[in-house]
Every structure is written in C-alpha cells, then in structure tokens.
Scaffold this motif. Structure first.
Motif, PDB file in Angstrom:
ATOM      1  N   SER A  41       0.834  -1.206   0.000  1.00 38.09           N
ATOM      2  CA  SER A  41       0.000   0.000   0.000  1.00 38.09           C
ATOM      3  C   SER A  41       0.867   1.254   0.000  1.00 38.09           C
ATOM      4  O   SER A  41       0.531   2.249  -0.645  1.00 38.09           O
ATOM      5  N   SER A  42       1.995   1.206   0.656  1.00 38.88           N
ATOM      6  CA  SER A  42       2.938   2.317   0.675  1.00 38.88           C
ATOM      7  C   SER A  42       3.544   2.530  -0.722  1.00 38.88           C
ATOM      8  O   SER A  42       3.661   3.656  -1.204  1.00 38.88           O
ATOM      9  N   LEU A  43       3.917   1.445  -1.353  1.00 31.65           N
ATOM     10  CA  LEU A  43       4.471   1.504  -2.708  1.00 31.65           C
ATOM     11  C   LEU A  43       3.431   2.069  -3.668  1.00 31.65           C
ATOM     12  O   LEU A  43       3.728   2.920  -4.506  1.00 31.65           O
ATOM     13  N   LYS A  44       2.195   1.622  -3.524  1.00 28.86           N
ATOM     14  CA  LYS A  44       1.097   2.083  -4.360  1.00 28.86           C
ATOM     15  C   LYS A  44       0.878   3.589  -4.183  1.00 28.86           C
ATOM     16  O   LYS A  44       0.657   4.312  -5.153  1.00 28.86           O
ATOM     17  N   PHE A  45       0.959   4.050  -2.950  1.00 31.30           N
ATOM     18  CA  PHE A  45       0.803   5.481  -2.682  1.00 31.30           C
ATOM     19  C   PHE A  45       1.903   6.273  -3.377  1.00 31.30           C
ATOM     20  O   PHE A  45       1.637   7.275  -4.038  1.00 31.30           O
TER      21      PHE A  45
END
Length: 152
Positions: A26-30
């Motif tokens: 989710s951090s990478l996606k953000f």
C-alpha cells in the motif's frame, strides 16, 4: 459483462501478486500515485522522467531490485490509468491521494518534494511546467497540512 483485453488481464494478474508478495504494498502504491500524477502533468513525458523515476526508486528502496521494478511498473500503470480515464481529471486522483493520507498518516512522509521537483527538468513547455509546479505545490501543502496535525 465486460471482457478483458490481454493487457488488462496481465496488469490485474501482476497487481494481484504484487499485493500478495510485496511487504507494504500500500505504501508503494501510494508513492506510485504521487509520482504518476506529477509525471503525467507533462502529457509528453518519456525517457527523461523514467530516468529520474529509476534513480528515485533505487534511492527509496536501497537497490532492492524487486521493489524498484514494482514501483516503476505501478507508476506506469497509474499513468496509463490517468491517460485512459482522463475524464475523471486530476482532482479525482488528488482526492484519492488525500484520502490515502487521511487513512494512513505515515504516507505523508513518502512525499519527497525535492525529488518531485526533479521532473520539472524534463518539461519543455512553460505552461506545462507551471501546471506541474501547481501539482507539486498542492502536494507540498498536503504535507504541511497533515504534517502539522501529526506533529502536535
């Protein structure tokens, strides 16, 4: 029922496995959303932006090749979405970024304004550069807004 093209199927397939096997996806996606909205402000983006993105990804993930490739791939996916669903406009994507920050306060630290400003080197058109700067300023204001709340 809508049938998927091979490209859509492939993207969905890869995204499914990224989400399963990459820690903090989710951090990478953000991060990918943030990079994508800044890069796509230049409708004529290309190799220059991808070189800056590559360097930023290597710096962020300390040469973890799997994560570097996943970030670059996710950015390209988001740029394609931004272009494909242009009718939604940047406001939709910005609202999504803001929603992510509200949900995960730590994401605000993932916005590196200096790195985002690097993409301005790739823009040749004055109007596009101004637009890209406004997008970056908005992200900078989000950092201030949410950062101040978290520091109290």
């Amino acid at each position: 029922m809508k049938t998927q093209t091979f490209r859509e199927f492939r993207e969905n397939f890869l995204n499914f496995f990224r989400e399963l096997f990459l820690y903090h996806y989710s951090s990478l996606k953000f991060r990918a959303k943030v990079f994508a909205i800044v890069i796509s402000a230049n409708k004529e983006w290309g190799e220059c932006e991808m070189n800056i993105l590559q360097k930023a990804a290597v710096k962020i993930y300390d040469n973890q090749e799997e994560r570097v490739e996943a970030l670059i791939s996710a950015v390209k996916d988001y740029i394609n979405e931004l272009e494909e669903y242009e009718y939604l406009g940047e406001r939709y994507w910005i609202a999504d970024i803001k929603k992510d920050i509200a949900k995960h306060k730590r994401f605000i630290k993932k916005i590196d304004i200096q790195t985002l400003k690097e993409f301005g080197k790739c823009v040749k058109d004055k109007e596009t550069r101004m637009y890209q700067q406004r997008v970056i300023e908005f992200l900078e204001n989000l950092k201030k807004e949410f950062g101040e709340k978290n520091d109290v």
